[in-house]
Design a protein around this motif. Structure first.
Motif, PDB file in Angstrom:
ATOM      1  N   TRP A   1       0.730  -0.630  -0.559  1.00 43.12           N
ATOM      2  CA  TRP A   1       0.401   0.230   0.054  1.00 43.12           C
ATOM      3  C   TRP A   1       1.149   0.941   0.283  1.00 43.12           C
ATOM      4  CZ3 TRP A   1       0.818   2.896   4.639  1.00 43.12           C
ATOM      5  CH2 TRP A   1       1.212   2.334   5.564  1.00 43.12           C
ATOM      6  N   GLU A   2       0.443   2.994  -0.334  1.00 48.75           N
ATOM      7  CA  GLU A   2       0.589   3.496   0.208  1.00 48.75           C
ATOM      8  C   GLU A   2      -0.087   4.920  -0.142  1.00 48.75           C
ATOM      9  OE1 GLU A   2       2.803   5.107  -3.992  1.00 48.75           O
ATOM     10  OE2 GLU A   2       0.134   5.215  -4.793  1.00 48.75           O
ATOM     11  N   GLU A   3       0.110   6.003   0.673  1.00 48.82           N
ATOM     12  CA  GLU A   3      -0.633   6.896   0.303  1.00 48.82           C
ATOM     13  C   GLU A   3      -0.124   8.170   0.779  1.00 48.82           C
ATOM     14  OE1 GLU A   3      -1.428   7.105   4.934  1.00 48.82           O
ATOM     15  OE2 GLU A   3       0.771   7.068   6.187  1.00 48.82           O
ATOM     16  N   ASP A   4      -1.387   9.169   0.999  1.00 50.60           N
ATOM     17  CA  ASP A   4      -0.941  10.095  -0.133  1.00 50.60           C
ATOM     18  C   ASP A   4      -0.219  10.848  -0.558  1.00 50.60           C
ATOM     19  OD1 ASP A   4      -1.566  11.765   2.845  1.00 50.60           O
ATOM     20  OD2 ASP A   4       0.902  10.947   4.096  1.00 50.60           O
ATOM     21  N   LYS A   5      -0.376  10.188  -2.068  1.00 49.42           N
ATOM     22  CA  LYS A   5       0.150   9.760  -3.669  1.00 49.42           C
ATOM     23  C   LYS A   5      -0.980   8.686  -4.295  1.00 49.42           C
ATOM     24  CE  LYS A   5       4.489   7.313  -3.226  1.00 49.42           C
ATOM     25  NZ  LYS A   5       4.371   7.703  -1.204  1.00 49.42           N
ATOM     26  N   HIS A   6      -0.467   9.354  -5.622  1.00 48.96           N
ATOM     27  CA  HIS A   6      -0.963   7.865  -6.739  1.00 48.96           C
ATOM     28  C   HIS A   6       0.640   7.997  -7.417  1.00 48.96           C
ATOM     29  CE1 HIS A   6      -4.430   7.584  -5.539  1.00 48.96           C
ATOM     30  NE2 HIS A   6      -5.278   8.594  -6.058  1.00 48.96           N
ATOM     31  N   THR A   7       0.752   6.997  -6.891  1.00 45.42           N
ATOM     32  CA  THR A   7       2.666   6.349  -7.595  1.00 45.42           C
ATOM     33  C   THR A   7       2.156   5.886  -9.434  1.00 45.42           C
ATOM     34  OG1 THR A   7       3.756   6.476  -5.786  1.00 45.42           O
ATOM     35  CG2 THR A   7       4.659   5.448  -7.640  1.00 45.42           C
ATOM     36  N   GLU A   8       2.540   6.714 -10.015  1.00 43.92           N
ATOM     37  CA  GLU A   8       1.604   5.892 -11.767  1.00 43.92           C
ATOM     38  C   GLU A   8       2.274   4.443 -11.947  1.00 43.92           C
ATOM     39  OE1 GLU A   8       2.095   9.445 -14.557  1.00 43.92           O
ATOM     40  OE2 GLU A   8       0.387  10.461 -13.274  1.00 43.92           O
ATOM     41  N   ASP A   9       3.554   4.633 -12.016  1.00 42.68           N
ATOM     42  CA  ASP A   9       4.250   3.638 -12.211  1.00 42.68           C
ATOM     43  C   ASP A   9       3.987   2.175 -11.825  1.00 42.68           C
ATOM     44  OD1 ASP A   9       6.134   5.284 -13.686  1.00 42.68           O
ATOM     45  OD2 ASP A   9       7.775   4.480 -12.730  1.00 42.68           O
ATOM     46  N   LEU A  10       3.507   2.342 -10.352  1.00 34.61           N
ATOM     47  CA  LEU A  10       2.935   0.910  -9.722  1.00 34.61           C
ATOM     48  C   LEU A  10       1.121   0.919  -9.573  1.00 34.61           C
ATOM     49  CD1 LEU A  10       4.188   1.997  -6.550  1.00 34.61           C
ATOM     50  CD2 LEU A  10       5.523  -0.254  -7.879  1.00 34.61           C
ATOM     51  N   ILE A  11       0.883   2.049 -10.714  1.00 35.01           N
ATOM     52  CA  ILE A  11      -1.096   1.792 -11.526  1.00 35.01           C
ATOM     53  C   ILE A  11      -1.085   1.366 -12.137  1.00 35.01           C
ATOM     54  CG2 ILE A  11      -3.458   3.413 -10.732  1.00 35.01           C
ATOM     55  CD1 ILE A  11      -0.945   4.950  -8.724  1.00 35.01           C
ATOM     56  N   LEU A  12      -0.636   2.169 -13.227  1.00 33.84           N
ATOM     57  CA  LEU A  12      -0.983   2.211 -14.920  1.00 33.84           C
ATOM     58  C   LEU A  12      -0.462   0.545 -15.160  1.00 33.84           C
ATOM     59  CD1 LEU A  12       0.067   5.688 -15.965  1.00 33.84           C
ATOM     60  CD2 LEU A  12      -2.324   4.641 -14.941  1.00 33.84           C
ATOM     61  N   ASN A  13       0.374  -0.446 -14.195  1.00 39.35           N
ATOM     62  CA  ASN A  13       0.466  -1.596 -14.815  1.00 39.35           C
ATOM     63  C   ASN A  13      -1.252  -2.589 -14.758  1.00 39.35           C
ATOM     64  OD1 ASN A  13       0.983  -1.452 -12.213  1.00 39.35           O
ATOM     65  ND2 ASN A  13       3.009  -2.429 -12.257  1.00 39.35           N
ATOM     66  N   ALA A  14      -1.653  -1.710 -13.783  1.00 41.70           N
ATOM     67  CA  ALA A  14      -2.767  -2.568 -12.937  1.00 41.70           C
ATOM     68  C   ALA A  14      -3.364  -3.353 -14.275  1.00 41.70           C
ATOM     69  CB  ALA A  14      -3.931  -2.262 -12.782  1.00 41.70           C
ATOM     70  N   ASP A  15      -4.091  -4.917 -14.243  1.00 40.27           N
ATOM     71  CA  ASP A  15      -4.931  -5.819 -15.319  1.00 40.27           C
ATOM     72  C   ASP A  15      -6.550  -4.779 -15.076  1.00 40.27           C
ATOM     73  OD1 ASP A  15      -3.106  -7.716 -17.129  1.00 40.27           O
ATOM     74  OD2 ASP A  15      -2.546  -8.122 -14.537  1.00 40.27           O
ATOM     75  N   VAL A  16      -6.604  -4.712 -13.810  1.00 40.82           N
ATOM     76  CA  VAL A  16      -8.016  -4.459 -13.475  1.00 40.82           C
ATOM     77  C   VAL A  16      -7.505  -3.279 -12.108  1.00 40.82           C
ATOM     78  CG1 VAL A  16      -8.468  -6.598 -12.477  1.00 40.82           C
ATOM     79  CG2 VAL A  16     -10.607  -4.775 -13.012  1.00 40.82           C
ATOM     80  N   VAL A  17      -8.595  -2.343 -12.140  1.00 47.96           N
ATOM     81  CA  VAL A  17      -8.475  -1.435 -10.825  1.00 47.96           C
ATOM     82  C   VAL A  17     -10.242  -1.527 -10.302  1.00 47.96           C
ATOM     83  CG1 VAL A  17      -8.213   0.910 -10.337  1.00 47.96           C
ATOM     84  CG2 VAL A  17      -7.017   0.268 -12.095  1.00 47.96           C
ATOM     85  N   MET A  18      -9.632  -1.126  -8.762  1.00 46.12           N
ATOM     86  CA  MET A  18     -10.699  -1.064  -8.149  1.00 46.12           C
ATOM     87  C   MET A  18     -11.042   0.406  -7.516  1.00 46.12           C
ATOM     88  SD  MET A  18     -12.644  -0.747  -5.363  1.00 46.12           S
ATOM     89  CE  MET A  18     -12.539  -0.504  -4.185  1.00 46.12           C
ATOM     90  N   LYS A  19     -12.158   1.675  -8.191  1.00 44.56           N
ATOM     91  CA  LYS A  19     -12.190   2.632  -7.865  1.00 44.56           C
ATOM     92  C   LYS A  19     -12.754   2.680  -6.816  1.00 44.56           C
ATOM     93  CE  LYS A  19     -14.293   5.637 -10.140  1.00 44.56           C
ATOM     94  NZ  LYS A  19     -15.119   6.519  -9.627  1.00 44.56           N
ATOM     95  N   SER A  20     -12.977   3.636  -5.654  1.00 37.00           N
ATOM     96  CA  SER A  20     -13.881   3.934  -4.206  1.00 37.00           C
ATOM     97  C   SER A  20     -14.232   4.617  -4.559  1.00 37.00           C
ATOM     98  CB  SER A  20     -12.570   4.390  -3.155  1.00 37.00           C
ATOM     99  OG  SER A  20     -12.309   3.556  -2.744  1.00 37.00           O
ATOM    100  N   PRO A  21     -15.693   4.550  -4.258  1.00 35.72           N
ATOM    101  CA  PRO A  21     -17.463   5.738  -4.082  1.00 35.72           C
ATOM    102  C   PRO A  21     -17.036   6.992  -4.825  1.00 35.72           C
ATOM    103  CG  PRO A  21     -17.377   4.333  -3.309  1.00 35.72           C
ATOM    104  CD  PRO A  21     -16.621   3.062  -2.764  1.00 35.72           C
ATOM    105  N   GLY A  22     -16.151   7.756  -3.835  1.00 31.27           N
ATOM    106  CA  GLY A  22     -15.848   8.401  -3.127  1.00 31.27           C
ATOM    107  C   GLY A  22     -14.648   9.354  -4.917  1.00 31.27           C
ATOM    108  N   ILE A  23     -13.862   8.936  -5.058  1.00 31.37           N
ATOM    109  CA  ILE A  23     -13.186   8.911  -6.135  1.00 31.37           C
ATOM    110  C   ILE A  23     -13.938   9.367  -7.850  1.00 31.37           C
ATOM    111  CG2 ILE A  23     -11.389   8.270  -7.863  1.00 31.37           C
ATOM    112  CD1 ILE A  23     -10.267   6.874  -5.524  1.00 31.37           C
TER     113      ILE A  23
END
Length: 443
Positions: A49-71
């Motif tokens: 996990w990480e907080e206070d940021k979205h590290t793109e290299d660790l996110i844009l390599n996903a096969d599938v993403v679950m987004k919390s409803p608040g975003i």
């Protein structure tokens, strides 16, 4: 398979646990802080996990993403994911394929929490092995990972429904639709309405859609759209051969050639809107073949929902009512409509594009004083400034309650029904409601 989860709250952590259990490579990323209790769960389960940021290299390599409803979909990281055609789902969509339980999904602008809790109460009282989740309680994904429920009653927000692709409840309920959250729907009411109706988009002829036949937005939608589901309407004014209605102070329900009647005086919940919630929940109980005696007993002993027209205390013969859950005009309309004594109304907060004029006739008839509890109260003052005798602005709950006590007389009601979100002065509507209750107890 790499599963990336945006948001480390209840739905995010629940999805992480389910994903890990099902063999995904899981990563949780939160742009803000992750609460301590959720962090502990992630660490114990060895989930990155990480907080206070979205590290793109660790996110844009996903096969599938679950987004919390608040975003919102407009957030930069979500836009980048969609541009790369990486599927972005809601927790409900992700978790549903991992359970073969019967799903009852409930959405609507108002009444969905009460209807969800009442439906769960009806089924649980009948001895069914039933889970409660979605927008309330423990996350659906977490329960799918840890429990073996035969059925689930899920409260579903429009944001959760926006992220579904194949999800379908066996029984769907739309309690009502009124303008809310329009800031997330390009201020287009029809986009919000379509979002609610996603609940039925994958339903088949074997499924059911229970809906408010008195509701203008719902009725309009049906003029130009269809669903395959079997329709079960409910109404306060019309009668049906198949559906639920109130006639001569009796709730009458006819489904699949079976009749159910109950005197409305014996239903624990009060107010017209609650008769609708009771009809919707009872329709589910009938479809699930619950015994009539069990339904009657459950409807008569249901305790209601905290922060929704919750009677707090009577002090010097003034009744204090906590309706902090009323975060839009329509919810406050129901609250004011059910007032039978002169009312001191505490209103205000973060306005989501409200039209207060809808409340005008009720305010003229029932409200003797208005206390504005918000950072920016201009709109409320502009609309009601000339309508009530007293209009006061306060900036915290203690002042609001003390002022309400001063303005009320024997036989009056003090009603906290904000018609707005709470984020300007409070953490959430629960915090606002709890502060109100505490301030009343301190009087």
């Amino acid at each position: 398979m790499r599963l990336v989860i945006l948001g480390g709250g209840e739905s995010g952590v629940g999805t992480a646990i389910l994903g890990k259990k099902k063999g995904y490579d899981v990563f949780v990323s939160d742009f803000g802080k992750i609460k301590g209790n959720y962090k502990e769960v992630l660490i114990i389960n060895e989930i990155a996990w990480e907080e206070d940021k979205h590290t793109e290299d660790l996110i844009l390599n996903a096969d599938v993403v679950m987004k919390s409803p608040g975003i919102p979909d407009k957030s930069p990281i979500v836009k980048k994911l969609l541009a790369k055609e990486i599927p972005v789902l809601s927790e409900i969509e992700f978790a549903a394929p991992f359970t073969d339980a019967t799903i009852i999904g409930i959405t609507g602008s108002n009444g969905k929490t009460t209807t969800t809790m009442l439906t769960h109460h009806l089924l649980k009282s009948a001895g069914l092995n039933v889970g409660l989740g979605g927008n309330i309680g423990k996350s659906f994904a977490w329960q799918v990972a840890d429990n073996k429920f035969d059925s689930y009653v899920l409260e579903l927000s429009s944001f959760q429904l926006d992220g579904i692709i194949n999800f379908k409840p066996h029984i769907a309920i739309i309690t009502n639709i009124s303008p809310d959250h329009l800031d997330r729907y390009d201020y287009k009411y029809e986009n919000y309405i379509d979002s609610k109706f996603r609940i039925t988009m994958n339903q088949t002829e074997d499924d059911y859609l229970i809906y408010d036949a008195d509701d203008e937005a719902i009725t309009e939608w049906f003029k130009t759209h269809t669903t395959k589901a079997k329709l079960i309407p409910f109404s306060l004014t019309k009668t049906f051969s198949e559906g639920a209605y109130i006639k001569n102070n009796k709730m009458e329900i006819s489904i699949n050639q079976e009749e159910f009647t109950m005197d409305t005086a014996h239903i624990a919940l009060e107010g017209k809107h609650n008769m609708k919630n009771a009809m919707a929940a009872t329709s589910v109980a009938k479809l699930m073949q619950i015994r009539k005696a069990t339904i009657r007993e459950s409807l008569s002993n249901f305790q209601g929902v905290e922060h929704r027209l919750e009677k707090v205390l009577k002090i010097q013969n003034v009744q204090y009512i906590n309706d902090s859950k009323a975060t839009n005009v329509n919810a406050t309309f129901f609250a004011l409509d059910s007032m039978s004594t002169p009312t001191v109304w505490i209103v205000g907060g973060v306005d989501k594009g409200n039209d207060y004029n809808e409340l005008m006739s009720l305010v003229r008839e029932k409200v003797k004083a208005i206390i504005c509890l918000g950072v920016d109260n201009k709109k409320i003052i502009d609309v009601f400034g000339n309508v009530v005798d007293m209009m006061i602005e306060v900036s915290n709950m203690n002042d609001a309650v003390r002022m309400a006590q001063r303005l009320s007389e024997k036989g009056d009601t003090v009603l906290l029904s904000p018609a707005c979100a709470s984020f300007d002065l409070f953490e959430n509507y629960e915090d606002r409601g709890n502060q109100f209750k505490q301030a009343v107890k301190n009087l």
